[in-house]
Design a protein around this motif. Structure first.
Motif, PDB file in Angstrom:
ATOM      1  N   LEU A  21       0.840  -1.188   0.000  1.00 25.03           N
ATOM      2  CA  LEU A  21       0.000   0.000   0.000  1.00 25.03           C
ATOM      3  C   LEU A  21       0.876   1.239   0.000  1.00 25.03           C
ATOM      4  CD1 LEU A  21      -0.408   1.377   3.203  1.00 25.03           C
ATOM      5  CD2 LEU A  21      -0.987  -1.012   3.475  1.00 25.03           C
ATOM      6  N   SER A  22       0.276   2.349  -0.332  1.00 24.92           N
ATOM      7  CA  SER A  22       0.968   3.641  -0.292  1.00 24.92           C
ATOM      8  C   SER A  22       0.408   4.451   0.862  1.00 24.92           C
ATOM      9  CB  SER A  22       0.774   4.406  -1.598  1.00 24.92           C
ATOM     10  OG  SER A  22       1.427   3.742  -2.653  1.00 24.92           O
ATOM     11  N   GLU A  23       1.305   4.987   1.662  1.00 28.93           N
ATOM     12  CA  GLU A  23       0.895   5.795   2.812  1.00 28.93           C
ATOM     13  C   GLU A  23       1.970   6.842   3.066  1.00 28.93           C
ATOM     14  OE1 GLU A  23      -1.787   6.789   5.878  1.00 28.93           O
ATOM     15  OE2 GLU A  23      -2.043   5.302   4.310  1.00 28.93           O
ATOM     16  N   ALA A  24       1.578   8.085   3.227  1.00 33.59           N
ATOM     17  CA  ALA A  24       2.481   9.200   3.522  1.00 33.59           C
ATOM     18  C   ALA A  24       3.622   9.281   2.517  1.00 33.59           C
ATOM     19  CB  ALA A  24       3.013   9.090   4.950  1.00 33.59           C
ATOM     20  N   GLY A  25       3.335   8.963   1.255  1.00 35.47           N
ATOM     21  CA  GLY A  25       4.346   9.050   0.210  1.00 35.47           C
ATOM     22  C   GLY A  25       5.296   7.862   0.145  1.00 35.47           C
ATOM     23  N   HIS A  26       5.057   6.830   0.932  1.00 39.34           N
ATOM     24  CA  HIS A  26       5.915   5.648   0.969  1.00 39.34           C
ATOM     25  C   HIS A  26       5.156   4.426   0.460  1.00 39.34           C
ATOM     26  CE1 HIS A  26       8.795   7.793   3.503  1.00 39.34           C
ATOM     27  NE2 HIS A  26       7.780   8.152   4.269  1.00 39.34           N
ATOM     28  N   THR A  27       5.882   3.487  -0.117  1.00 45.23           N
ATOM     29  CA  THR A  27       5.323   2.184  -0.448  1.00 45.23           C
ATOM     30  C   THR A  27       5.620   1.269   0.725  1.00 45.23           C
ATOM     31  OG1 THR A  27       5.665   2.524  -2.807  1.00 45.23           O
ATOM     32  CG2 THR A  27       5.394   0.249  -2.056  1.00 45.23           C
ATOM     33  N   HIS A  29       5.156  -2.476   2.559  1.00 42.94           N
ATOM     34  CA  HIS A  29       4.897  -3.892   2.337  1.00 42.94           C
ATOM     35  C   HIS A  29       4.373  -4.497   3.636  1.00 42.94           C
ATOM     36  CE1 HIS A  29       6.914  -3.592  -1.512  1.00 42.94           C
ATOM     37  NE2 HIS A  29       7.818  -2.852  -0.885  1.00 42.94           N
ATOM     38  N   VAL A  30       3.287  -5.254   3.523  1.00 43.24           N
ATOM     39  CA  VAL A  30       2.627  -5.846   4.677  1.00 43.24           C
ATOM     40  C   VAL A  30       2.628  -7.364   4.527  1.00 43.24           C
ATOM     41  CG1 VAL A  30       0.411  -6.029   5.901  1.00 43.24           C
ATOM     42  CG2 VAL A  30       1.145  -3.824   4.973  1.00 43.24           C
ATOM     43  N   ASN A  31       2.804  -8.065   5.643  1.00 47.51           N
ATOM     44  CA  ASN A  31       2.712  -9.514   5.655  1.00 47.51           C
ATOM     45  C   ASN A  31       1.920  -9.931   6.889  1.00 47.51           C
ATOM     46  OD1 ASN A  31       3.150 -12.310   5.907  1.00 47.51           O
ATOM     47  ND2 ASN A  31       5.060 -12.142   4.777  1.00 47.51           N
ATOM     48  N   THR A  54       0.771 -12.656  13.322  1.00 46.34           N
ATOM     49  CA  THR A  54       1.638 -11.480  13.356  1.00 46.34           C
ATOM     50  C   THR A  54       1.454 -10.684  12.068  1.00 46.34           C
ATOM     51  OG1 THR A  54       3.230 -12.718  14.675  1.00 46.34           O
ATOM     52  CG2 THR A  54       4.011 -10.686  13.652  1.00 46.34           C
ATOM     53  N   VAL A  55       1.315  -9.381  12.229  1.00 43.81           N
ATOM     54  CA  VAL A  55       1.195  -8.467  11.100  1.00 43.81           C
ATOM     55  C   VAL A  55       2.451  -7.611  11.068  1.00 43.81           C
ATOM     56  CG1 VAL A  55      -0.153  -6.592  10.073  1.00 43.81           C
ATOM     57  CG2 VAL A  55      -1.313  -8.419  11.341  1.00 43.81           C
ATOM     58  N   TYR A  56       3.201  -7.706   9.971  1.00 42.07           N
ATOM     59  CA  TYR A  56       4.415  -6.919   9.786  1.00 42.07           C
ATOM     60  C   TYR A  56       4.164  -5.854   8.730  1.00 42.07           C
ATOM     61  CZ  TYR A  56       6.812 -10.925  11.906  1.00 42.07           C
ATOM     62  OH  TYR A  56       7.204 -11.927  12.749  1.00 42.07           O
ATOM     63  N   ALA A  57       4.728  -4.687   8.930  1.00 40.93           N
ATOM     64  CA  ALA A  57       4.704  -3.624   7.923  1.00 40.93           C
ATOM     65  C   ALA A  57       6.119  -3.068   7.830  1.00 40.93           C
ATOM     66  CB  ALA A  57       3.723  -2.526   8.305  1.00 40.93           C
ATOM     67  N   GLN A  58       6.624  -2.925   6.605  1.00 41.13           N
ATOM     68  CA  GLN A  58       7.985  -2.445   6.423  1.00 41.13           C
ATOM     69  C   GLN A  58       8.062  -1.529   5.213  1.00 41.13           C
ATOM     70  OE1 GLN A  58      10.991  -5.475   5.969  1.00 41.13           O
ATOM     71  NE2 GLN A  58      12.590  -3.995   5.588  1.00 41.13           N
ATOM     72  N   LEU A  59       8.848  -0.470   5.357  1.00 40.84           N
ATOM     73  CA  LEU A  59       9.144   0.400   4.235  1.00 40.84           C
ATOM     74  C   LEU A  59      10.635   0.659   4.195  1.00 40.84           C
ATOM     75  CD1 LEU A  59       8.963   4.044   4.922  1.00 40.84           C
ATOM     76  CD2 LEU A  59       7.567   2.674   6.445  1.00 40.84           C
ATOM     77  N   THR A  60      11.135   0.829   3.000  1.00 42.55           N
ATOM     78  CA  THR A  60      12.552   1.098   2.784  1.00 42.55           C
ATOM     79  C   THR A  60      12.671   2.203   1.758  1.00 42.55           C
ATOM     80  OG1 THR A  60      13.090  -1.225   3.179  1.00 42.55           O
ATOM     81  CG2 THR A  60      14.754   0.084   2.060  1.00 42.55           C
ATOM     82  N   GLU A  61      13.473   3.199   2.067  1.00 45.23           N
ATOM     83  CA  GLU A  61      13.766   4.279   1.125  1.00 45.23           C
ATOM     84  C   GLU A  61      15.267   4.315   0.909  1.00 45.23           C
ATOM     85  OE1 GLU A  61      11.528   5.760  -0.517  1.00 45.23           O
ATOM     86  OE2 GLU A  61       9.734   5.465   0.703  1.00 45.23           O
ATOM     87  N   THR A  62      15.683   4.381  -0.344  1.00 46.46           N
ATOM     88  CA  THR A  62      17.107   4.415  -0.661  1.00 46.46           C
ATOM     89  C   THR A  62      17.469   5.766  -1.247  1.00 46.46           C
ATOM     90  OG1 THR A  62      16.696   3.470  -2.841  1.00 46.46           O
ATOM     91  CG2 THR A  62      17.220   1.925  -1.078  1.00 46.46           C
ATOM     92  N   ILE A  92      -3.427  -4.144  10.725  1.00 49.57           N
ATOM     93  CA  ILE A  92      -2.552  -3.639   9.663  1.00 49.57           C
ATOM     94  C   ILE A  92      -2.378  -2.134   9.807  1.00 49.57           C
ATOM     95  CG2 ILE A  92      -2.355  -3.242   7.174  1.00 49.57           C
ATOM     96  CD1 ILE A  92      -3.572  -6.034   6.759  1.00 49.57           C
ATOM     97  N   GLN A  93      -3.455  -1.441  10.121  1.00 49.05           N
ATOM     98  CA  GLN A  93      -3.391   0.009  10.313  1.00 49.05           C
ATOM     99  C   GLN A  93      -2.389   0.361  11.413  1.00 49.05           C
ATOM    100  OE1 GLN A  93      -6.907   1.799  12.072  1.00 49.05           O
ATOM    101  NE2 GLN A  93      -6.749   3.536  10.652  1.00 49.05           N
TER     102      GLN A  93
END
Length: 135
Positions: A21-27, A29-31, A54-62, A92-93
């Motif tokens: 999903l996209s949130e606050a300008g970031h992509t 990834h949820v599992n 377990t619900v994981y959410a991760q974002l990475t910006e390079t 998830i939220q």
């Protein structure tokens, strides 16, 4: 993040429990996964209870020169009694909010760390490793 009330977990997830999903300008990834070691969903043979989910959410910006900032969030949904876990539309939220907060904290820490070493050629001769200054 808007919750999709038509989805059990508040977001459409694929057969493997993944979503993007996209949130606050970031992509982000949820599992969504259970913590059992079996491919069959059922109660644990020892405890008689179902595994937590377990619900994981991760974002990475390079950025330039291999710079990477990450944000990570995790929410665990526990079963009640001997029943399986009931999907929580806010899980998830909450994981996404935690990942965004972690990203902001990591960004602030990175800025503070970078401020310790001014760019070369700025005239500062501080040695942050010892706290001494040169001539």
């Amino acid at each position: 993040m808007d919750i999709d009330t038509t989805q059990p977990w508040g977001l459409a997830i694929d057969y493997a429990g993944r979503a993007t999903l996209s949130e606050a300008g970031h992509t982000i990834h949820v599992n969504v996964s259970d913590s059992s070691y079996s491919s069959i969903i059922g109660p644990d043979s020892v405890t008689g209870t179902y595994s937590p989910v377990t619900v994981y959410a991760q974002l990475t910006e390079t950025g330039a020169n291999g710079a990477v900032l990450r944000g990570w969030g995790r929410v665990t949904v526990m079963p009640v009694g001997t029943d399986p876990v009931v999907p929580d539309q806010t899980a998830i939220q909450r994981a996404v909010a935690d990942a965004l907060a972690d990203f902001q904290a990591n960004t602030a820490a990175y800025v503070d760390l970078c401020a310790t070493w001014p760019p070369a050629g700025t005239g500062s001769t501080s040695d942050p490793g010892t706290g001494t200054t040169g001539p």
